[in-house]
Design a protein around this motif. Structure first.
Motif, PDB file in Angstrom:
ATOM      1  N   ILE A 270       0.832  -1.200   0.000  1.00  0.00           N
ATOM      2  CA  ILE A 270       0.000   0.000   0.000  1.00  0.00           C
ATOM      3  C   ILE A 270       0.874   1.261   0.000  1.00  0.00           C
ATOM      4  N   LYS A 271       1.985   1.243   0.722  1.00  0.00           N
ATOM      5  CA  LYS A 271       2.904   2.391   0.660  1.00  0.00           C
ATOM      6  C   LYS A 271       3.411   2.572  -0.761  1.00  0.00           C
TER       7      LYS A 271
ATOM      8  N   LYS B  69      -4.200  -4.628  -8.463  1.00  0.00           N
ATOM      9  CA  LYS B  69      -4.688  -4.683  -9.845  1.00  0.00           C
ATOM     10  C   LYS B  69      -5.807  -3.658 -10.063  1.00  0.00           C
ATOM     11  N   GLU B  70      -6.711  -3.558  -9.110  1.00  0.00           N
ATOM     12  CA  GLU B  70      -7.804  -2.579  -9.216  1.00  0.00           C
ATOM     13  C   GLU B  70      -7.250  -1.156  -9.200  1.00  0.00           C
ATOM     14  N   LEU B  71      -6.270  -0.903  -8.332  1.00  0.00           N
ATOM     15  CA  LEU B  71      -5.669   0.435  -8.273  1.00  0.00           C
ATOM     16  C   LEU B  71      -4.928   0.755  -9.567  1.00  0.00           C
ATOM     17  N   ASP B  72      -4.330  -0.249 -10.202  1.00  0.00           N
ATOM     18  CA  ASP B  72      -3.665  -0.046 -11.492  1.00  0.00           C
ATOM     19  C   ASP B  72      -4.674   0.400 -12.550  1.00  0.00           C
ATOM     20  N   GLU B  73      -5.894  -0.132 -12.470  1.00  0.00           N
ATOM     21  CA  GLU B  73      -6.918   0.169 -13.468  1.00  0.00           C
ATOM     22  C   GLU B  73      -7.609   1.511 -13.205  1.00  0.00           C
ATOM     23  N   LEU B  74      -7.671   1.910 -11.930  1.00  0.00           N
ATOM     24  CA  LEU B  74      -8.275   3.199 -11.592  1.00  0.00           C
ATOM     25  C   LEU B  74      -7.292   4.328 -11.872  1.00  0.00           C
ATOM     26  N   LYS B  75      -7.803   5.417 -12.304  1.00  0.00           N
ATOM     27  CA  LYS B  75      -6.986   6.624 -12.433  1.00  0.00           C
ATOM     28  C   LYS B  75      -7.094   7.372 -11.115  1.00  0.00           C
ATOM     29  N   PRO B  76      -6.027   8.032 -10.669  1.00  0.00           N
ATOM     30  CA  PRO B  76      -6.086   8.717  -9.365  1.00  0.00           C
ATOM     31  C   PRO B  76      -7.328   9.580  -9.139  1.00  0.00           C
TER      32      PRO B  76
ATOM     33  N   ASN C   2       1.626   7.071  -6.848  1.00  0.00           N
ATOM     34  CA  ASN C   2       0.496   7.994  -7.022  1.00  0.00           C
ATOM     35  C   ASN C   2      -0.783   7.300  -7.477  1.00  0.00           C
ATOM     36  N   GLN C   3      -0.947   6.038  -7.088  1.00  0.00           N
ATOM     37  CA  GLN C   3      -2.190   5.335  -7.367  1.00  0.00           C
ATOM     38  C   GLN C   3      -3.265   5.713  -6.363  1.00  0.00           C
ATOM     39  N   LEU C   4      -2.821   6.205  -5.218  1.00  0.00           N
ATOM     40  CA  LEU C   4      -3.735   6.614  -4.163  1.00  0.00           C
ATOM     41  C   LEU C   4      -3.446   8.060  -3.783  1.00  0.00           C
ATOM     42  N   PRO C   5      -4.480   8.857  -3.568  1.00  0.00           N
ATOM     43  CA  PRO C   5      -4.265  10.249  -3.161  1.00  0.00           C
ATOM     44  C   PRO C   5      -3.723  10.318  -1.732  1.00  0.00           C
ATOM     45  N   LYS C   6      -2.874  11.282  -1.489  1.00  0.00           N
ATOM     46  CA  LYS C   6      -2.235  11.463  -0.179  1.00  0.00           C
ATOM     47  C   LYS C   6      -3.259  11.612   0.945  1.00  0.00           C
ATOM     48  N   GLU C   7      -4.453  12.126   0.631  1.00  0.00           N
ATOM     49  CA  GLU C   7      -5.489  12.312   1.649  1.00  0.00           C
ATOM     50  C   GLU C   7      -5.883  11.004   2.329  1.00  0.00           C
ATOM     51  N   LEU C   8      -5.682   9.888   1.640  1.00  0.00           N
ATOM     52  CA  LEU C   8      -6.080   8.590   2.196  1.00  0.00           C
ATOM     53  C   LEU C   8      -4.976   7.900   2.993  1.00  0.00           C
ATOM     54  N   GLU C   9      -3.786   8.489   3.016  1.00  0.00           N
ATOM     55  CA  GLU C   9      -2.657   7.824   3.672  1.00  0.00           C
ATOM     56  C   GLU C   9      -2.912   7.678   5.176  1.00  0.00           C
ATOM     57  N   PRO C  10      -2.708   6.467   5.687  1.00  0.00           N
ATOM     58  CA  PRO C  10      -2.938   6.238   7.121  1.00  0.00           C
ATOM     59  C   PRO C  10      -1.951   7.002   8.000  1.00  0.00           C
ATOM     60  N   LYS C  11      -2.425   7.423   9.159  1.00  0.00           N
ATOM     61  CA  LYS C  11      -1.542   8.064  10.127  1.00  0.00           C
ATOM     62  C   LYS C  11      -0.764   7.004  10.899  1.00  0.00           C
ATOM     63  N   ASP C  12      -1.372   5.854  11.084  1.00  0.00           N
ATOM     64  CA  ASP C  12      -0.759   4.765  11.841  1.00  0.00           C
ATOM     65  C   ASP C  12      -0.740   3.509  10.969  1.00  0.00           C
ATOM     66  N   TRP C  13       0.404   3.222  10.381  1.00  0.00           N
ATOM     67  CA  TRP C  13       0.527   2.100   9.456  1.00  0.00           C
ATOM     68  C   TRP C  13       0.352   0.751  10.153  1.00  0.00           C
ATOM     69  N   THR C  14       0.746   0.671  11.405  1.00  0.00           N
ATOM     70  CA  THR C  14       0.591  -0.594  12.134  1.00  0.00           C
ATOM     71  C   THR C  14      -0.885  -0.901  12.346  1.00  0.00           C
ATOM     72  N   ARG C  15      -1.635   0.087  12.780  1.00  0.00           N
ATOM     73  CA  ARG C  15      -3.078  -0.114  12.971  1.00  0.00           C
ATOM     74  C   ARG C  15      -3.750  -0.427  11.633  1.00  0.00           C
ATOM     75  N   PHE C  16      -3.342   0.280  10.597  1.00  0.00           N
ATOM     76  CA  PHE C  16      -3.899   0.033   9.264  1.00  0.00           C
ATOM     77  C   PHE C  16      -3.658  -1.418   8.829  1.00  0.00           C
ATOM     78  N   SER C  17      -2.411  -1.887   8.964  1.00  0.00           N
ATOM     79  CA  SER C  17      -2.102  -3.257   8.523  1.00  0.00           C
ATOM     80  C   SER C  17      -2.846  -4.277   9.383  1.00  0.00           C
ATOM     81  N   ASP C  18      -3.014  -3.991  10.675  1.00  0.00           N
ATOM     82  CA  ASP C  18      -3.805  -4.888  11.533  1.00  0.00           C
ATOM     83  C   ASP C  18      -5.240  -4.975  11.026  1.00  0.00           C
ATOM     84  N   ASN C  19      -5.836  -3.818  10.695  1.00  0.00           N
ATOM     85  CA  ASN C  19      -7.219  -3.793  10.203  1.00  0.00           C
ATOM     86  C   ASN C  19      -7.376  -4.555   8.889  1.00  0.00           C
ATOM     87  N   ILE C  20      -6.461  -4.341   7.965  1.00  0.00           N
ATOM     88  CA  ILE C  20      -6.559  -5.019   6.672  1.00  0.00           C
ATOM     89  C   ILE C  20      -6.322  -6.517   6.838  1.00  0.00           C
TER      90      ILE C  20
END
Length: 152
Positions: free
Chosen positions: A33-34, A89-96, A40-58
């Motif tokens: 995800i990083k 793969k889905e992020l590759d197909e989506l435009k930012p 630039n497949q994902l907008p910076k606004e969506l970047e997690p503040k806590d990557w550990t919590r994010f990875s636990d959730n996913i």
């Protein structure tokens, strides 16, 4: 006892790191995800503040399926990697500009995995947050009856 404590630093150099599939899977989630943010497949606004919590959730989201619940830790790691392939793969197909920023990154991933039927109800121990915005972008999440459902 004091000699053991003093000798620990020297002795610890000879202890090899022991990999654990769950930890490796969570590290893989963070790396993938990083990398999507770096590309630039994902907008910076969506970047997690806590990557550990994010990875636990996913990770908890991915292993909540009946399939994954019955897997050993090594197979679960492979299962997580398969889910990540679908996401990337889905992020590759989506435009930012097509990536919705009115939902969280966790919701986006949940929507993608639901759309591709990688996640199906029932989910053991994971309750998704389903908002009206998520339903608009990913109507496939309607099949999850057990959820935090927000209404405007």
């Amino acid at each position: 006892m004091d000699m053991l404590v003093m000798g620990f630093d020297q002795a610890s150099e000879f202890i090899s790191e022991n990999a654990w599939p769950e930890v490796e899977a969570k590290q893989t989630i963070i790396e993938q995800i990083k990398n999507a943010f770096l590309k630039n497949q994902l907008p910076k606004e969506l970047e997690p503040k806590d990557w550990t919590r994010f990875s636990d959730n996913i990770y908890n989201m991915l292993i909540a399926t009946n399939e994954a619940q019955e897997m050993n830790p090594i197979k679960r790691h492979r299962y997580v990697k398969a889910g990540l392939k679908i996401i990337i793969k889905e992020l590759d197909e989506l435009k930012p500009p097509q990536v919705p920023i009115s939902i969280s990154l966790v919701q986006l991933i949940f929507g993608i995995l639901s759309k591709h039927k990688f996640l199906k109800p029932p989910l053991g121990g994971y309750i998704p947050i389903i908002t009206n915005e998520l339903l608009i972008f990913y109507p496939s999440v309607k099949v999850f009856e057990k959820s935090f459902l927000f209404e405007n």
